[in-house]
Design a protein around this motif. Structure first.
Motif, PDB file in Angstrom:
ATOM      1  N   VAL A   1      43.232  43.910  49.283  1.00  0.00           N
ATOM      2  CA  VAL A   1      43.431  45.325  48.953  1.00  0.00           C
ATOM      3  C   VAL A   1      44.039  45.464  47.555  1.00  0.00           C
ATOM      4  CG1 VAL A   1      44.664  47.442  49.565  1.00  0.00           C
ATOM      5  CG2 VAL A   1      43.661  46.025  51.365  1.00  0.00           C
ATOM      6  N   LYS A   2      44.970  44.574  47.225  1.00  0.00           N
ATOM      7  CA  LYS A   2      45.594  44.580  45.886  1.00  0.00           C
ATOM      8  C   LYS A   2      44.537  44.351  44.805  1.00  0.00           C
ATOM      9  CE  LYS A   2      49.189  42.183  43.194  1.00  0.00           C
ATOM     10  NZ  LYS A   2      48.339  41.436  42.253  1.00  0.00           N
ATOM     11  N   ILE A   3      43.633  43.431  45.048  1.00  0.00           N
ATOM     12  CA  ILE A   3      42.568  43.155  44.078  1.00  0.00           C
ATOM     13  C   ILE A   3      41.657  44.368  43.933  1.00  0.00           C
ATOM     14  CG2 ILE A   3      40.468  41.776  43.710  1.00  0.00           C
ATOM     15  CD1 ILE A   3      42.013  39.418  45.036  1.00  0.00           C
ATOM     16  N   VAL A   4      41.293  44.980  45.065  1.00  0.00           N
ATOM     17  CA  VAL A   4      40.437  46.175  45.017  1.00  0.00           C
ATOM     18  C   VAL A   4      41.131  47.289  44.241  1.00  0.00           C
ATOM     19  CG1 VAL A   4      39.394  48.015  46.407  1.00  0.00           C
ATOM     20  CG2 VAL A   4      39.188  45.631  47.137  1.00  0.00           C
ATOM     21  N   ARG A   5      42.419  47.467  44.462  1.00  0.00           N
ATOM     22  CA  ARG A   5      43.164  48.504  43.739  1.00  0.00           C
ATOM     23  C   ARG A   5      43.150  48.240  42.235  1.00  0.00           C
ATOM     24  NH1 ARG A   5      48.376  48.885  41.858  1.00  0.00           N
ATOM     25  NH2 ARG A   5      49.273  50.991  41.768  1.00  0.00           N
ATOM     26  N   GLU A   6      43.366  46.996  41.840  1.00  0.00           N
ATOM     27  CA  GLU A   6      43.359  46.653  40.411  1.00  0.00           C
ATOM     28  C   GLU A   6      41.984  46.865  39.794  1.00  0.00           C
ATOM     29  OE1 GLU A   6      46.883  43.236  40.736  1.00  0.00           O
ATOM     30  OE2 GLU A   6      44.772  42.654  40.490  1.00  0.00           O
ATOM     31  N   GLU A   7      40.940  46.496  40.527  1.00  0.00           N
ATOM     32  CA  GLU A   7      39.577  46.675  39.998  1.00  0.00           C
ATOM     33  C   GLU A   7      39.184  48.152  39.964  1.00  0.00           C
ATOM     34  OE1 GLU A   7      37.724  44.542  38.544  1.00  0.00           O
ATOM     35  OE2 GLU A   7      38.964  42.783  38.949  1.00  0.00           O
ATOM     36  N   LEU A   8      39.663  48.927  40.954  1.00  0.00           N
ATOM     37  CA  LEU A   8      39.419  50.374  40.930  1.00  0.00           C
ATOM     38  C   LEU A   8      40.100  51.013  39.720  1.00  0.00           C
ATOM     39  CD1 LEU A   8      39.752  51.918  44.522  1.00  0.00           C
ATOM     40  CD2 LEU A   8      37.796  52.072  42.974  1.00  0.00           C
ATOM     41  N   THR A   9      41.323  50.574  39.448  1.00  0.00           N
ATOM     42  CA  THR A   9      42.059  51.089  38.289  1.00  0.00           C
ATOM     43  C   THR A   9      41.299  50.783  37.012  1.00  0.00           C
ATOM     44  OG1 THR A   9      44.177  50.775  39.420  1.00  0.00           O
ATOM     45  CG2 THR A   9      44.243  50.980  37.029  1.00  0.00           C
ATOM     46  N   ASP A  10      40.801  49.561  36.906  1.00  0.00           N
ATOM     47  CA  ASP A  10      40.028  49.168  35.727  1.00  0.00           C
ATOM     48  C   ASP A  10      38.749  49.994  35.607  1.00  0.00           C
ATOM     49  OD1 ASP A  10      39.599  47.292  33.474  1.00  0.00           O
ATOM     50  OD2 ASP A  10      37.875  46.666  34.664  1.00  0.00           O
ATOM     51  N   LEU A  11      38.134  50.274  36.765  1.00  0.00           N
ATOM     52  CA  LEU A  11      36.910  51.065  36.787  1.00  0.00           C
ATOM     53  C   LEU A  11      37.160  52.492  36.301  1.00  0.00           C
ATOM     54  CD1 LEU A  11      33.949  50.616  37.747  1.00  0.00           C
ATOM     55  CD2 LEU A  11      34.612  51.630  39.923  1.00  0.00           C
ATOM     56  N   LEU A  12      38.302  53.037  36.681  1.00  0.00           N
ATOM     57  CA  LEU A  12      38.647  54.415  36.319  1.00  0.00           C
ATOM     58  C   LEU A  12      39.172  54.530  34.894  1.00  0.00           C
ATOM     59  CD1 LEU A  12      40.368  55.427  39.661  1.00  0.00           C
ATOM     60  CD2 LEU A  12      38.323  56.503  38.720  1.00  0.00           C
ATOM     61  N   GLY A  13      39.559  53.383  34.311  1.00  0.00           N
ATOM     62  CA  GLY A  13      39.976  53.473  32.914  1.00  0.00           C
ATOM     63  C   GLY A  13      41.144  52.591  32.526  1.00  0.00           C
ATOM     64  N   GLU A  14      41.885  52.078  33.471  1.00  0.00           N
ATOM     65  CA  GLU A  14      43.012  51.162  33.255  1.00  0.00           C
ATOM     66  C   GLU A  14      44.156  51.813  32.480  1.00  0.00           C
ATOM     67  OE1 GLU A  14      43.893  46.530  32.107  1.00  0.00           O
ATOM     68  OE2 GLU A  14      41.980  47.406  31.531  1.00  0.00           O
ATOM     69  N   ASP A  15      43.941  52.158  31.211  1.00  0.00           N
ATOM     70  CA  ASP A  15      44.989  52.798  30.424  1.00  0.00           C
ATOM     71  C   ASP A  15      45.031  54.294  30.721  1.00  0.00           C
ATOM     72  OD1 ASP A  15      45.595  50.395  29.151  1.00  0.00           O
ATOM     73  OD2 ASP A  15      44.001  50.706  27.679  1.00  0.00           O
ATOM     74  N   GLU A  16      46.146  54.929  30.359  1.00  0.00           N
ATOM     75  CA  GLU A  16      46.277  56.375  30.512  1.00  0.00           C
ATOM     76  C   GLU A  16      46.064  57.011  29.143  1.00  0.00           C
ATOM     77  OE1 GLU A  16      49.939  57.265  32.444  1.00  0.00           O
ATOM     78  OE2 GLU A  16      49.473  56.054  34.207  1.00  0.00           O
ATOM     79  N   PRO A  17      44.838  57.471  28.866  1.00  0.00           N
ATOM     80  CA  PRO A  17      44.517  57.960  27.524  1.00  0.00           C
ATOM     81  C   PRO A  17      45.224  59.269  27.197  1.00  0.00           C
ATOM     82  CG  PRO A  17      42.707  58.401  29.038  1.00  0.00           C
ATOM     83  CD  PRO A  17      43.721  57.607  29.800  1.00  0.00           C
TER      84      PRO A  17
END
Length: 445
Positions: free
Chosen positions: A75-91
């Motif tokens: 689940v932790k890995i999925v959360r990290e990959e989802l974050t990366d998919l959505l943009g990772e940084d806060e623009p």
């Protein structure tokens, strides 16, 4: 927000956690379900393929499968990959070194571009800036009037030269006017079309070349799913946008557009429209959004909403009344109003870890009940609010009639309030006795 997607993903991982130890086959079976869930959510199929491949590569390693909590690691890995998919940084929005900052909004008809322009101006004003709205949509009937009405509601000036001028001329004149009048942010509402065409793109390219905006933001409707992604791809190819504003995100149960946009275009979602009100525009936080999708809540956003909505002086006064056992129905009404300032209740509950969209332990959230409680309290006299113990049968009948409710509903409210006050008194007594501090009241600081 993302309710359908969130429910299905949480269901997959709940089954995974129930297995204890995991085999490579268990992970593969779970990821096959995740793949179907994402495709059903209208996420771009190439994005889904790459996402599942990255998760699988990280999740089937020895460190994960032989750990003490393999399901949580997945689940932790999925959360990290989802974050990366959505943009990772806060623009963040770029600002000009020398004012005014020019922000150009583009998009198709119906995407919410004009309303977004007003919402963005409202956000800028709250940050201490002096925005100027610019009506550069000279084609859509009543577009200029709509922006003027919104500007008037917010008390923000709107620049217009009418519908007979070229958008480039309007933009140049607006920037010059802003510089002269000390307005440090110019927000340009450009024309949309029912579909992308060459004439539209040429005009937008000319406006961009003439004004050199710090931000070119494409406004897209989350509810259109893959169509929104296709529009984003075409606009970005022709105009090279800096980022996206996704509207109606609060109504998007699937999430396909938000999850695909960054991966397909390489450009981030910068802002999200989360309601119809003119204050319902928020920065897009990829990490927080990933947590909410997986049912982990978004406590930081909840705290920020509370800090923005709640009055510090009122909070201190409330704390004093709670400690002195002087909390009455007048205070209760005040707190209901403060809580409603924070936004729809289902959105707030979605930010609390473990809560699932509009459902709380299988109970549907009915915001109309809060309105009925408010109506009942407002139908009381000031004396009755301060001293609910004087509420006789005849008074309760009068209150029910005045609030459009039943005597049973009035009785229920008074009973619940009495129980709450009793609990507060017991907690205060426990604190004075030194046994333990009472827990903080919800939504109070």
């Amino acid at each position: 927000m993302f309710e359908s997607l969130s429910e299905k993903l949480q269901s997959v991982f709940k089954r995974l956690r129930g297995k204890g130890t995991l085999s490579e086959q268990d992970v593969s079976d779970a990821l096959r379900e995740v793949r179907l869930v994402l495709l059903e959510a209208d996420v771009n199929f190439r994005v889904v393929k790459d996402f599942i491949a990255r998760v699988r590569e990280r999740a089937v390693g020895r460190e994960v499968l032989q750990s003490l909590t393999p399901a949580q690691q997945v689940v932790k890995i999925v959360r990290e990959e989802l974050t990366d998919l959505l943009g990772e940084d806060e623009p963040e929005l770029k600002l000009a070194s020398k004012p005014p900052t020019v922000i150009m909004l583009a998009g198709l008809h119906g995407s919410g571009k004009t309303t977004t322009a007003a919402k963005l101006a409202n956000v800028m004003r709250k940050q201490g800036r002096r925005p100027l709205l610019v009506a550069a949509d000279v084609y859509r009937p009543a577009a200029i009037k709509q922006l003027q009405v919104l500007g008037e509601q917010l008390g923000i000036p709107v620049f217009t030269l009418g519908d007979r001028q070229d958008p480039v001329s309007i933009g140049k004149a607006a920037v010059s006017s802003a510089a002269s009048n000390g307005q440090d942010v110019v927000i340009l509402d450009t024309a949309g079309r029912l579909h992308i065409d060459e004439e539209m793109m040429d005009e937008l390219v000319r406006v961009k070349a003439a004004l050199s905006p710090q931000e070119v933001l494409l406004v897209v409707d989350a509810m259109t799913g893959q169509d929104a992604v296709n529009v984003a791809e075409q606009f970005n190819a022709a105009l090279e946008v800096d980022g996206f504003v996704v509207t109606k995100l609060d109504s998007d149960a699937r999430g396909g557009a938000a999850l695909s946009m960054k991966a397909v275009t390489g450009k981030p979602i910068k802002l999200a429209g989360v309601g119809e009100k003119l204050d319902a525009l928020e920065p897009f936080h990829p990490e927080r959004m990933a947590s909410r999708i997986l049912g982990m809540g978004d406590v930081l956003s909840l705290i920020e909403k509370a800090e923005e909505a709640l009055d510090e002086q009122k909070a201190q006064e409330l704390e004093r009344k709670l400690r002195e056992n002087k909390f009455d129905l007048e205070d209760y009404l005040d707190q209901l109003q403060e809580m409603r300032k924070m936004g729809p209740l289902d959105q707030l509950l979605g930010m609390i870890p473990g809560f699932n969209g509009k459902k709380m332990q299988g109970i549907e959230i009915d915001e109309s009940q809060i309105a009925r409680v408010e109506a009942i309290i407002r139908s009381m006299t000031r004396e009755e609010r301060h001293h609910p113990e004087i509420l006789s049968g005849s008074r309760r009948r009068r209150i029910a009639q005045g609030s459009g409710t039943s005597v049973q509903e009035v009785n229920r409210l008074v009973k619940q309030f009495d129980q709450m006050r009793k609990m507060i008194r017991e907690l205060a007594d426990m604190e004075q006795g030194g046994r333990r501090r009472p827990p903080a009241m919800p939504f109070f600081r």
